[in-house]
Write a protein that holds these residues in place. Structure first.
Motif, PDB file in Angstrom:
ATOM      1  N   MET A   1       0.838  -1.169   0.000  1.00 26.07           N
ATOM      2  CA  MET A   1       0.000   0.000   0.000  1.00 26.07           C
ATOM      3  C   MET A   1       0.886   1.237   0.000  1.00 26.07           C
ATOM      4  O   MET A   1       1.929   1.269   0.651  1.00 26.07           O
ATOM      5  CB  MET A   1      -0.918  -0.057   1.227  1.00 26.07           C
ATOM      6  N   ILE A   2       0.459   2.241  -0.760  1.00 27.84           N
ATOM      7  CA  ILE A   2       1.167   3.516  -0.791  1.00 27.84           C
ATOM      8  C   ILE A   2       0.415   4.484   0.111  1.00 27.84           C
ATOM      9  O   ILE A   2      -0.817   4.565   0.059  1.00 27.84           O
ATOM     10  CB  ILE A   2       1.228   4.090  -2.222  1.00 27.84           C
ATOM     11  N   VAL A   3       1.151   5.198   0.952  1.00 20.86           N
ATOM     12  CA  VAL A   3       0.551   6.198   1.832  1.00 20.86           C
ATOM     13  C   VAL A   3       1.270   7.525   1.646  1.00 20.86           C
ATOM     14  O   VAL A   3       2.432   7.574   1.255  1.00 20.86           O
ATOM     15  CB  VAL A   3       0.595   5.782   3.318  1.00 20.86           C
ATOM     16  N   ALA A   4       0.532   8.584   1.944  1.00 19.61           N
ATOM     17  CA  ALA A   4       1.088   9.926   1.879  1.00 19.61           C
ATOM     18  C   ALA A   4       0.800  10.633   3.195  1.00 19.61           C
ATOM     19  O   ALA A   4      -0.315  10.524   3.726  1.00 19.61           O
ATOM     20  CB  ALA A   4       0.470  10.703   0.723  1.00 19.61           C
ATOM     21  N   ARG A   5       1.815  11.312   3.709  1.00 19.31           N
ATOM     22  CA  ARG A   5       1.630  12.144   4.905  1.00 19.31           C
ATOM     23  C   ARG A   5       1.846  13.588   4.480  1.00 19.31           C
ATOM     24  O   ARG A   5       2.884  13.946   3.932  1.00 19.31           O
ATOM     25  CB  ARG A   5       2.624  11.779   6.004  1.00 19.31           C
ATOM     26  N   TYR A   6       0.857  14.415   4.738  1.00 16.93           N
ATOM     27  CA  TYR A   6       0.927  15.837   4.442  1.00 16.93           C
ATOM     28  C   TYR A   6       0.925  16.559   5.784  1.00 16.93           C
ATOM     29  O   TYR A   6      -0.038  16.455   6.547  1.00 16.93           O
ATOM     30  CB  TYR A   6      -0.278  16.251   3.589  1.00 16.93           C
ATOM     31  N   ALA A   7       2.011  17.242   6.073  1.00 20.62           N
ATOM     32  CA  ALA A   7       2.143  17.910   7.371  1.00 20.62           C
ATOM     33  C   ALA A   7       2.394  19.395   7.159  1.00 20.62           C
ATOM     34  O   ALA A   7       3.109  19.794   6.243  1.00 20.62           O
ATOM     35  CB  ALA A   7       3.292  17.296   8.159  1.00 20.62           C
ATOM     36  N   VAL A   8       1.812  20.205   8.023  1.00 22.41           N
ATOM     37  CA  VAL A   8       1.987  21.648   7.975  1.00 22.41           C
ATOM     38  C   VAL A   8       2.656  22.080   9.278  1.00 22.41           C
ATOM     39  O   VAL A   8       2.155  21.785  10.372  1.00 22.41           O
ATOM     40  CB  VAL A   8       0.639  22.385   7.807  1.00 22.41           C
ATOM     41  N   SER A   9       3.782  22.766   9.153  1.00 22.26           N
ATOM     42  CA  SER A   9       4.521  23.227  10.329  1.00 22.26           C
ATOM     43  C   SER A   9       3.786  24.366  11.025  1.00 22.26           C
ATOM     44  O   SER A   9       3.153  25.194  10.375  1.00 22.26           O
ATOM     45  CB  SER A   9       5.919  23.714   9.933  1.00 22.26           C
ATOM     46  N   ASP A  10       3.908  24.399  12.326  1.00 24.74           N
ATOM     47  CA  ASP A  10       3.393  25.503  13.132  1.00 24.74           C
ATOM     48  C   ASP A  10       4.427  26.623  13.059  1.00 24.74           C
ATOM     49  O   ASP A  10       5.560  26.441  13.508  1.00 24.74           O
ATOM     50  CB  ASP A  10       3.214  25.021  14.568  1.00 24.74           C
ATOM     51  N   PRO A  11       4.091  27.791  12.487  1.00 22.84           N
ATOM     52  CA  PRO A  11       5.077  28.872  12.362  1.00 22.84           C
ATOM     53  C   PRO A  11       5.666  29.306  13.710  1.00 22.84           C
ATOM     54  O   PRO A  11       6.802  29.770  13.771  1.00 22.84           O
ATOM     55  CB  PRO A  11       4.294  30.018  11.727  1.00 22.84           C
ATOM     56  N   GLY A  12       4.934  29.114  14.785  1.00 18.82           N
ATOM     57  CA  GLY A  12       5.413  29.468  16.118  1.00 18.82           C
ATOM     58  C   GLY A  12       6.452  28.503  16.662  1.00 18.82           C
ATOM     59  O   GLY A  12       7.038  28.753  17.715  1.00 18.82           O
ATOM     60  N   LYS A  13       6.692  27.402  15.962  1.00 17.89           N
ATOM     61  CA  LYS A  13       7.653  26.398  16.400  1.00 17.89           C
ATOM     62  C   LYS A  13       8.909  26.395  15.532  1.00 17.89           C
ATOM     63  O   LYS A  13       9.608  25.388  15.445  1.00 17.89           O
ATOM     64  CB  LYS A  13       7.015  25.002  16.352  1.00 17.89           C
ATOM     65  N   ALA A  14       9.218  27.524  14.897  1.00 20.84           N
ATOM     66  CA  ALA A  14      10.372  27.592  13.986  1.00 20.84           C
ATOM     67  C   ALA A  14      11.683  27.267  14.704  1.00 20.84           C
ATOM     68  O   ALA A  14      12.537  26.565  14.155  1.00 20.84           O
ATOM     69  CB  ALA A  14      10.443  28.965  13.332  1.00 20.84           C
ATOM     70  N   VAL A  74       6.771  15.331  14.818  1.00 19.15           N
ATOM     71  CA  VAL A  74       5.424  15.028  15.290  1.00 19.15           C
ATOM     72  C   VAL A  74       5.414  15.010  16.822  1.00 19.15           C
ATOM     73  O   VAL A  74       4.555  15.627  17.458  1.00 19.15           O
ATOM     74  CB  VAL A  74       4.922  13.686  14.717  1.00 19.15           C
ATOM     75  N   ARG A  75       6.380  14.319  17.422  1.00 14.94           N
ATOM     76  CA  ARG A  75       6.442  14.209  18.887  1.00 14.94           C
ATOM     77  C   ARG A  75       6.546  15.570  19.568  1.00 14.94           C
ATOM     78  O   ARG A  75       5.990  15.767  20.641  1.00 14.94           O
ATOM     79  CB  ARG A  75       7.635  13.347  19.311  1.00 14.94           C
ATOM     80  N   TYR A  79       4.873  20.100  13.790  1.00 14.96           N
ATOM     81  CA  TYR A  79       3.784  20.112  12.825  1.00 14.96           C
ATOM     82  C   TYR A  79       2.493  20.515  13.520  1.00 14.96           C
ATOM     83  O   TYR A  79       2.092  19.900  14.506  1.00 14.96           O
ATOM     84  CB  TYR A  79       3.596  18.736  12.190  1.00 14.96           C
ATOM     85  N   GLY A  80       1.853  21.542  12.996  1.00 18.21           N
ATOM     86  CA  GLY A  80       0.565  21.957  13.536  1.00 18.21           C
ATOM     87  C   GLY A  80      -0.549  21.018  13.110  1.00 18.21           C
ATOM     88  O   GLY A  80      -1.543  20.867  13.814  1.00 18.21           O
TER      89      GLY A  80
END
Length: 98
Positions: A1-14, A74-75, A79-80
């Motif tokens: 199976m192929i999976v995709a993870r799309y993650a968006v960073s929290d700008p406050g966590k730069a 993630v931990r 990622y927001g």
């Protein structure tokens, strides 16, 4: 199976993102799953987080979810948001190599 993870960073966590970038990359490189492609994008607008995509081949969605949960980004909450999808590619030059 192929999976995709799309993650968006929290700008406050730069700062946290910068601190963990090497650990995050090492985690991806040392993965027990087969990562096909991975990489970030640039922020779409100032003040917005960058996005990142991981495409992997796994036996089950749960296997990838467990892998994702162990990612330092993630931990630590870099990622927001994180969305994981099963992907069923049907066309393209890379399809033959899957």
């Amino acid at each position: 199976m192929i999976v995709a993870r799309y993650a968006v960073s929290d700008p406050g966590k730069a700062a946290e993102r910068s601190r963990l970038i090497d650990e995050h990359k090492a985690y991806l490189r040392g993965a027990a799953i087969r990562i096909l492609l991975s990489g970030p994008s640039t922020p779409s607008a100032e003040g917005k987080g960058s996005t990142a995509l991981v495409i992997a081949e796994v036996e089950t969605l749960a296997e990838f979810e467990a892998f994702s949960a162990g990612d330092p980004f993630v931990r630590s909450g870099v990622y927001g948001s994180v969305d994981i999808y099963e992907w069923r590619p049907t066309f393209g030059v890379l399809l033959e190599s899957l």
